[in-house]
Design a protein around this motif. Structure first.
Motif, PDB file in Angstrom:
ATOM      1  N   VAL A  21     -15.770  -7.111  21.771  1.00 22.47           N
ATOM      2  CA  VAL A  21     -17.143  -7.161  22.278  1.00 22.47           C
ATOM      3  C   VAL A  21     -17.155  -7.064  23.796  1.00 22.47           C
ATOM      4  N   TRP A  25     -18.837  -3.766  25.884  1.00 24.62           N
ATOM      5  CA  TRP A  25     -20.112  -4.147  26.492  1.00 24.62           C
ATOM      6  C   TRP A  25     -20.229  -3.433  27.834  1.00 24.62           C
ATOM      7  N   GLY A 142     -21.836  -0.073  19.436  1.00 24.05           N
ATOM      8  CA  GLY A 142     -21.787  -0.299  17.994  1.00 24.05           C
ATOM      9  C   GLY A 142     -20.898   0.699  17.283  1.00 24.05           C
ATOM     10  N   VAL A 145     -17.285  -0.314  17.964  1.00 26.67           N
ATOM     11  CA  VAL A 145     -16.893  -1.476  17.157  1.00 26.67           C
ATOM     12  C   VAL A 145     -16.639  -1.051  15.715  1.00 26.67           C
ATOM     13  N   TYR A 172     -23.234  -5.363  16.078  1.00 26.25           N
ATOM     14  CA  TYR A 172     -23.111  -5.294  17.534  1.00 26.25           C
ATOM     15  C   TYR A 172     -24.357  -4.664  18.143  1.00 26.25           C
ATOM     16  N   THR A 176     -27.108  -6.851  20.316  1.00 28.52           N
ATOM     17  CA  THR A 176     -27.238  -6.501  21.729  1.00 28.52           C
ATOM     18  C   THR A 176     -28.687  -6.183  22.077  1.00 28.52           C
ATOM     19  N   VAL A 185     -23.178 -12.046  20.013  1.00 29.77           N
ATOM     20  CA  VAL A 185     -22.839 -10.725  19.488  1.00 29.77           C
ATOM     21  C   VAL A 185     -21.530 -10.792  18.699  1.00 29.77           C
ATOM     22  N   VAL A 189     -20.990  -9.866  14.754  1.00 29.09           N
ATOM     23  CA  VAL A 189     -19.978  -8.919  14.270  1.00 29.09           C
ATOM     24  C   VAL A 189     -19.145  -9.566  13.174  1.00 29.09           C
TER      25      VAL A 189
END
Length: 452
Positions: A21, A25, A142, A145, A172, A176, A185, A189
């Protein structure tokens, strides 16, 4: 697995999720150029394919039967308006229904379709306006991830790749956009894997349309996990390790391997053929040989396909409907040989093309070659040999399907042509999606995208 080992795996997984994460980010303007360049291509492809899917007879029947609570949010390419959750569920189901949506070989699945509809729903639910840059950054994160979870999961062969690991990316993106903290977040997940769908290959191979809803359920799982996390009802405890053990196994280290150096979000593929991506390289090769040598199906004595073991579930040659046909390697190759195209129209039962492919299918032999597995996941190598009735032979091989970013990626013109072929205005849609970074209100901008 003993309890101490399971505890250590959960700890490692929780730490990897926190690191993942933090690593993805990234504000939109700080995303690597290849990722920013790829986002409009992925979105235009996915949303265009979704609009086309919603116009198919089976999706129209589903829309007629499905209760649609009143709401202001459109289903792409239709006049229908409903709630964020219903739009996400039905849109995602349509996106994968024709096997034309974007995918990623490193994840062995479809990150975008797992993520984008949850992201749109979260933007619609947000109490404050979401601008285009914030939305696109959430989708990019996203996607990354989801792709990394797909890469890190070693699936049991009984499981199809829809509906489970992809919900992590949906969580995610949704969390967010709903204003969650990084800790929340990460919790979303992790929690999303506790809401995953059971996705057996047998369902797909039987042509059961239940399969199309797995994608929608994964988007809702991610959205639900985001709300749980925003309420501080879940934490990142590394539960993904135990949940995904049902699918196979999770390697937490792969979640963060090369993080900061590589974005899988820039390494996907666009699909030219309405069939499972594991069939695409073989289709490409048959079409290339057909074009080069000028033969028709009547001229062919046999076709031999040598391919990796990912194609092992796809060997049935007697599909009962379009969905099953799209997951039959012998049938898809046969369709390429007799029709010169593998499209939603040619793969429709009851057509002359479908009947011709059925008749041709016994001439296709598929061999799973262990030596080709050595190239996975970086390459999906395929070999094809065509033997004509006059005894002449021709053979080709290629490292990946055409459309992969590593092998003749589709350019804008090819994407536009694909969408135009689905009765979606490709140039207008791509141009509109490219303007999303400047949108002050991404929900309004998405609602105004041209699909007709």
């Amino acid at each position: 697995m003993s309890e101490p080992m399971a505890f250590r795996l959960s700890e490692r997984t929780a730490g990897a999720i926190d690191g993942l994460v933090a690593g993805v980010w990234t504000p939109y303007d700080d995303l690597p150029v290849p990722v920013r360049s790829r986002l409009p291509v992925v979105l235009a492809d996915l949303l265009g394919v979704t609009a086309a899917g919603l116009r198919t007879p089976e999706l129209r029947r589903l829309l007629d039967a499905w209760p649609q609570p009143p709401g202001p949010h459109p289903l792409p390419g239709t006049s229908l308006r409903t709630t964020p959750e219903t739009a996400a569920l039905l849109g995602a189901a349509a996106a994968c229904s024709q096997e034309l949506d974007e995918g990623n070989k490193h994840a062995a699945g479809h990150p975008a379709a797992h993520v984008v509809f949850a992201a749109v729903a979260a933007a619609q639910q947000s109490p404050t306006l979401v601008d285009g840059r914030r939305f696109l950054a959430a989708v990019a994160g996203g996607y990354e991830v989801a792709a990394r979870f797909g890469r890190a999961v070693r699936r049991d062969p009984a499981w199809h790749p829809h509906g489970h690991w992809g919900s992590t990316g949906a969580a995610y993106a949704a969390a967010t956009l709903l204003g969650a903290t990084p800790a929340q977040v990460a919790a979303a997940v992790d929690a999303a894997t506790g809401l995953m769908t059971v996705a057996p290959w047998d369902t797909v191979l039987a042509g059961d349309p239940t399969r199309n809803l797995w994608m929608g359920q994964a988007n809702l799982a991610g959205l639900s996990a985001a709300h749980l996390a925003r309420a501080d009802l879940v934490t990142n405890r590394g539960g993904a390790a135990a949940a995904l053990a049902l699918v196979g196994s999770l390697d937490p280290e792969l979640l963060v391997a090369d993080l900061g150096e590589r974005w899988l979000a820039a390494e996907g593929y666009l699909k030219q053929h309405a069939a499972c991506s594991f069939t695409h390289a073989a289709i490409d090769l048959v079409l290339a040989l057909r074009l080069a040598d000028g033969w028709s199906g009547d001229d062919v004595a046999s076709i031999r396909v040598g391919i990796h073991s990912l194609a092992a579930p796809l060997l049935d040659r007697s599909p009962s409907n379009r969905l099953a046909a799209m997951f039959s390697l012998p049938f898809a190759v046969s369709m390429a040989a007799v029709s010169g195209a593998v499209t939603p129209a040619t793969m429709e039962p009851g057509t002359s093309a479908f009947a011709a492919a059925e008749a041709f299918s016994p001439r296709v032999d598929v061999a799973l070659l262990p030596e080709l597995d050595a190239h996975l996941p970086a390459r999906r190598v395929c070999e094809v040999e065509v033997v004509l009735t006059d005894g002449s032979r021709a053979a080709l091989a290629q490292p990946d399907p055409i459309g992969d970013t590593a092998h003749f990626p589709l350019d804008d013109d090819a994407l536009v042509a694909k969408l135009d072929g689905l009765a979606v205005p490709g140039a207008d849609l791509l141009a509109a999606v490219r303007r999303l970074p400047e949108a002050d209100d991404v929900v309004a901008a998405l609602a105004g995208l041209p699909f007709d």
